[in-house]
Scaffold this motif. Structure first.
Motif, PDB file in Angstrom:
ATOM      1  N   ASN A  96       0.829  -1.202   0.000  1.00 52.59           N
ATOM      2  CA  ASN A  96       0.000   0.000   0.000  1.00 52.59           C
ATOM      3  C   ASN A  96       0.868   1.258   0.000  1.00 52.59           C
ATOM      4  OD1 ASN A  96      -2.677   1.339   0.343  1.00 52.59           O
ATOM      5  ND2 ASN A  96      -1.790   1.964   2.296  1.00 52.59           N
ATOM      6  N   ASN A  97       1.930   1.259   0.815  1.00 51.52           N
ATOM      7  CA  ASN A  97       2.837   2.408   0.831  1.00 51.52           C
ATOM      8  C   ASN A  97       3.430   2.661  -0.543  1.00 51.52           C
ATOM      9  OD1 ASN A  97       2.466   2.810   3.569  1.00 51.52           O
ATOM     10  ND2 ASN A  97       4.640   2.797   4.052  1.00 51.52           N
ATOM     11  N   ARG A  98       3.898   1.597  -1.165  1.00 52.08           N
ATOM     12  CA  ARG A  98       4.505   1.765  -2.485  1.00 52.08           C
ATOM     13  C   ARG A  98       3.470   2.182  -3.520  1.00 52.08           C
ATOM     14  NH1 ARG A  98       9.576  -2.110  -4.035  1.00 52.08           N
ATOM     15  NH2 ARG A  98      10.996  -1.262  -2.451  1.00 52.08           N
ATOM     16  N   TYR A 110       0.688  -2.326  -7.262  1.00 52.09           N
ATOM     17  CA  TYR A 110       0.987  -2.427  -5.832  1.00 52.09           C
ATOM     18  C   TYR A 110      -0.277  -2.465  -4.982  1.00 52.09           C
ATOM     19  CZ  TYR A 110       6.056  -1.956  -6.089  1.00 52.09           C
ATOM     20  OH  TYR A 110       7.395  -2.193  -6.297  1.00 52.09           O
ATOM     21  N   LEU A 111      -1.260  -1.632  -5.306  1.00 49.82           N
ATOM     22  CA  LEU A 111      -2.487  -1.616  -4.510  1.00 49.82           C
ATOM     23  C   LEU A 111      -3.267  -2.912  -4.667  1.00 49.82           C
ATOM     24  CD1 LEU A 111      -3.615   2.079  -5.054  1.00 49.82           C
ATOM     25  CD2 LEU A 111      -2.501   1.089  -3.045  1.00 49.82           C
ATOM     26  N   ASP A 112      -3.266  -3.480  -5.863  1.00 51.92           N
ATOM     27  CA  ASP A 112      -3.887  -4.788  -6.045  1.00 51.92           C
ATOM     28  C   ASP A 112      -3.173  -5.849  -5.214  1.00 51.92           C
ATOM     29  OD1 ASP A 112      -5.824  -3.840  -7.763  1.00 51.92           O
ATOM     30  OD2 ASP A 112      -4.795  -4.459  -9.599  1.00 51.92           O
ATOM     31  N   ALA A 113      -1.846  -5.744  -5.134  1.00 55.63           N
ATOM     32  CA  ALA A 113      -1.078  -6.683  -4.313  1.00 55.63           C
ATOM     33  C   ALA A 113      -1.424  -6.530  -2.839  1.00 55.63           C
ATOM     34  CB  ALA A 113       0.416  -6.484  -4.541  1.00 55.63           C
ATOM     35  N   ALA A 114      -1.650  -5.286  -2.401  1.00 53.54           N
ATOM     36  CA  ALA A 114      -2.028  -5.050  -1.003  1.00 53.54           C
ATOM     37  C   ALA A 114      -3.350  -5.722  -0.684  1.00 53.54           C
ATOM     38  CB  ALA A 114      -2.109  -3.548  -0.731  1.00 53.54           C
ATOM     39  N   ILE A 115      -4.326  -5.571  -1.582  1.00 54.19           N
ATOM     40  CA  ILE A 115      -5.635  -6.178  -1.344  1.00 54.19           C
ATOM     41  C   ILE A 115      -5.550  -7.701  -1.439  1.00 54.19           C
ATOM     42  CG2 ILE A 115      -8.000  -6.361  -2.222  1.00 54.19           C
ATOM     43  CD1 ILE A 115      -7.289  -3.731  -0.742  1.00 54.19           C
ATOM     44  N   ALA A 116      -4.746  -8.201  -2.377  1.00 55.55           N
ATOM     45  CA  ALA A 116      -4.575  -9.651  -2.489  1.00 55.55           C
ATOM     46  C   ALA A 116      -3.940 -10.223  -1.222  1.00 55.55           C
ATOM     47  CB  ALA A 116      -3.721  -9.984  -3.707  1.00 55.55           C
ATOM     48  N   MET A 117      -3.052  -9.464  -0.607  1.00 57.75           N
ATOM     49  CA  MET A 117      -2.399  -9.923   0.612  1.00 57.75           C
ATOM     50  C   MET A 117      -3.340  -9.873   1.805  1.00 57.75           C
ATOM     51  SD  MET A 117       0.392 -11.221   1.712  1.00 57.75           S
ATOM     52  CE  MET A 117       1.218 -10.994   0.126  1.00 57.75           C
ATOM     53  N   SER A 118      -4.205  -8.838   1.844  1.00 63.47           N
ATOM     54  CA  SER A 118      -5.136  -8.685   2.964  1.00 63.47           C
ATOM     55  C   SER A 118      -6.369  -7.946   2.458  1.00 63.47           C
ATOM     56  CB  SER A 118      -4.464  -7.907   4.106  1.00 63.47           C
ATOM     57  OG  SER A 118      -5.339  -7.723   5.193  1.00 63.47           O
ATOM     58  N   ASP A 119      -7.408  -8.698   2.107  1.00 58.51           N
ATOM     59  CA  ASP A 119      -8.582  -8.064   1.497  1.00 58.51           C
ATOM     60  C   ASP A 119      -9.472  -7.362   2.517  1.00 58.51           C
ATOM     61  OD1 ASP A 119      -9.751 -10.200   2.766  1.00 58.51           O
ATOM     62  OD2 ASP A 119     -10.667 -11.063   0.968  1.00 58.51           O
ATOM     63  N   ASP A 120      -9.088  -7.402   3.805  1.00 56.57           N
ATOM     64  CA  ASP A 120      -9.822  -6.673   4.834  1.00 56.57           C
ATOM     65  C   ASP A 120      -9.041  -5.444   5.304  1.00 56.57           C
ATOM     66  OD1 ASP A 120      -7.773  -7.971   6.120  1.00 56.57           O
ATOM     67  OD2 ASP A 120      -8.983  -8.692   7.804  1.00 56.57           O
ATOM     68  N   PHE A 121      -8.293  -4.852   4.386  1.00 59.34           N
ATOM     69  CA  PHE A 121      -7.402  -3.725   4.680  1.00 59.34           C
ATOM     70  C   PHE A 121      -8.044  -2.448   4.147  1.00 59.34           C
ATOM     71  CE2 PHE A 121      -3.116  -1.639   3.562  1.00 59.34           C
ATOM     72  CZ  PHE A 121      -2.924  -1.191   4.849  1.00 59.34           C
ATOM     73  N   PRO A 122      -8.728  -1.664   5.000  1.00 61.73           N
ATOM     74  CA  PRO A 122      -9.490  -0.511   4.506  1.00 61.73           C
ATOM     75  C   PRO A 122      -8.627   0.556   3.849  1.00 61.73           C
ATOM     76  CG  PRO A 122      -9.451  -0.553   6.909  1.00 61.73           C
ATOM     77  CD  PRO A 122      -8.907  -1.861   6.451  1.00 61.73           C
ATOM     78  N   ALA A 123      -7.397   0.759   4.329  1.00 61.98           N
ATOM     79  CA  ALA A 123      -6.539   1.778   3.721  1.00 61.98           C
ATOM     80  C   ALA A 123      -6.246   1.446   2.268  1.00 61.98           C
ATOM     81  CB  ALA A 123      -5.237   1.909   4.510  1.00 61.98           C
ATOM     82  N   GLY A 124      -6.062   0.157   1.971  1.00 58.93           N
ATOM     83  CA  GLY A 124      -5.819  -0.244   0.587  1.00 58.93           C
ATOM     84  C   GLY A 124      -7.020   0.025  -0.299  1.00 58.93           C
ATOM     85  N   TRP A 125      -8.200  -0.302   0.189  1.00 59.44           N
ATOM     86  CA  TRP A 125      -9.407  -0.041  -0.590  1.00 59.44           C
ATOM     87  C   TRP A 125      -9.623   1.452  -0.790  1.00 59.44           C
ATOM     88  CZ3 TRP A 125     -11.649  -3.528  -3.437  1.00 59.44           C
ATOM     89  CH2 TRP A 125     -11.584  -4.875  -3.082  1.00 59.44           C
ATOM     90  N   ASN A 126      -9.359   2.243   0.247  1.00 59.96           N
ATOM     91  CA  ASN A 126      -9.501   3.687   0.103  1.00 59.96           C
ATOM     92  C   ASN A 126      -8.555   4.225  -0.957  1.00 59.96           C
ATOM     93  OD1 ASN A 126     -10.316   6.487   1.162  1.00 59.96           O
ATOM     94  ND2 ASN A 126      -8.086   6.510   1.374  1.00 59.96           N
ATOM     95  N   ASN A 127      -7.311   3.782  -0.942  1.00 63.23           N
ATOM     96  CA  ASN A 127      -6.358   4.276  -1.932  1.00 63.23           C
ATOM     97  C   ASN A 127      -6.711   3.814  -3.338  1.00 63.23           C
ATOM     98  OD1 ASN A 127      -4.890   5.767  -0.134  1.00 63.23           O
ATOM     99  ND2 ASN A 127      -3.311   4.219   0.185  1.00 63.23           N
ATOM    100  N   LEU A 128      -7.265   2.613  -3.456  1.00 67.22           N
ATOM    101  CA  LEU A 128      -7.766   2.192  -4.760  1.00 67.22           C
ATOM    102  C   LEU A 128      -8.889   3.121  -5.225  1.00 67.22           C
ATOM    103  CD1 LEU A 128      -7.916  -1.720  -4.709  1.00 67.22           C
ATOM    104  CD2 LEU A 128      -6.704  -0.291  -6.361  1.00 67.22           C
TER     105      LEU A 128
END
Length: 391
Positions: free
Chosen positions: A201-203, A219-237
């Motif tokens: 997510n940082n990257r 990178y953001l897709d990788a963040a969600i794939a790693m943890s699909d319950d990660f709200p910061a990743g979804w927000n950045n997407l």
């Protein structure tokens, strides 16, 4: 470069161990991206590079592993000794001599090569090396923090990570900032998948800021794939999709973030702005009301609003927000200092002195430098009052 002290904060009777480290002012992990004011001009996309695998992120380079074996594992008979030697290996001049870089979300190999890391990179590296040395270590997450920088005011961050340790049945926290104020929930252990989601997510946020939208999505897709319950990743997407004009997808992204964390401030702000842009003012207003309700019960939000009002020289409003923050979280010395500063700037030196004293008393017995700073400010304020009274 700003030097601070890395503190091993002990619990269950373990004596606190303060060791040299580095601290910068950026949030760690990086804050969720704010809503864009306008879709930026498209930049030429570079070729999308493969994102590093989880194994590549935490792989220990052979030279570093050899140094770990020589200076930490073989040299320390107890886990406490290994812990202390590990910190010295990372920060001493004859070791890695690590320097802080707020933009360096790096793999362990990259950190070893460059000697630079942000809080997230440091935490991932420290946990990995500690485990290799037989120390029980884990990544911990704090949803919100306030960081105190001695003469530079205070900085509100949306997130923070640090290291949790268990040594011989006793627990401790390794944090780069000894003066960080955690939210009411404090550090919570997270899974390796969640920690790696922070990395991706940082990257992704960094690539989006640079206009590399395709690489950001990887990178953001990788963040969600790693943890699909990660709200910061979804927000950045959602921010990324908004910038690209994919508004239906952005709406899905924000709704997913809010489904996971209904009080997520960035997602509430972004989703409300998106619905207003789509003409759905009813839903936009409903989210805006929810955001206001969240902020009223969140001392960190009240502190941030007070800080923003102070920057605008709106001291009455700043005082109001600082007082609300204190009512919600009364033991935070940072909040009392903010109130003292606003009161002084508003001309109420007597109440400012009282709040400054409270901030000093709350700063903690071990925070000698901070207490001395508060005392110096208090003495200066009292001298100013005496001169004013004499005139």
């Amino acid at each position: 470069m700003l030097r601070r002290r890395c503190e091993v904060t002990a619990m269950n009777g373990w004596k606190s161990l303060a060791l040299l480290a580095l601290l910068g002012s950026a949030a760690c992990p990086a804050p969720a991206a704010p809503p864009p004011a306008a879709v930026p001009t498209a930049l030429p996309e570079t070729a999308v590079q493969p994102v590093p695998s989880p194994e590549q992120i935490v792989a220990i380079p052979p030279a570093l592993r050899a140094l770990l074996q020589q200076r930490v594992i073989a040299a320390g008979t107890s886990r406490e000794q290994r812990l202390e030697r590990l910190v010295h290996l990372i920060f001493d001049e004859d070791g890695m001599h690590l320097e802080y870089d707020p933009y360096a979300t790096s793999t362990i190999a990259e950190t070893w090569q460059t000697g630079r890391a942000n809080c997230l990179s440091f935490t991932l590296m420290f946990v990995t090396l500690a485990r290799a040395a037989g120390i029980d270590a884990r990544v911990q997450e704090v949803a919100q923090v306030v960081t105190w920088h001695q003469d530079e005011g205070v900085i509100y961050n949306v997130g923070h990570v640090n290291v949790g340790l268990t040594v011989n049945g006793r627990t401790a926290v390794v944090d780069l900032d000894r003066n960080v104020l955690y939210d009411r929930y404090g550090p919570r252990p997270i899974t390796e998948q969640r920690a790696l989601a922070h990395f991706y997510n940082n990257r992704g946020a960094a690539q989006m800021a640079d206009g590399n939208t395709a690489q950001a999505r990887a990178y953001l897709d990788a963040a969600i794939a790693m943890s699909d319950d990660f709200p910061a990743g979804w927000n950045n997407l959602g921010v990324l999709d908004t910038r690209l004009g994919r508004l239906d997808q952005a709406r899905h992204d924000y709704e997913k973030a809010l489904e996971l964390q209904p009080r997520h401030v960035a997602a509430l702000t972004n989703a409300s702005a998106l619905y207003r842009k789509l003409g759905d003012t009813r839903r936009a207003d409903r989210l805006a009301v929810r955001l206001q309700q969240v902020q009223k019960t969140d001392p960190f939000a009240q502190f941030r609003l007070g800080n923003e009002a102070e920057q605008r020289h709106d001291y009455a409003n700043a005082i109001d927000h600082y007082q609300r923050a204190i009512r919600l979280y009364g033991t935070a010395h940072q909040f009392h200092f903010g109130l003292a500063r606003a009161l002084f700037l508003a001309g109420d030196s007597r109440r400012a002195s009282r709040e400054m004293t409270r901030a000093r008393d709350l700063s903690g017995e071990n925070a000698d430098t901070l207490r001395a700073t508060y005392q110096a400010k208090l003495d200066s304020l009292q001298r100013w009052r005496q001169r004013t009274a004499a005139n």
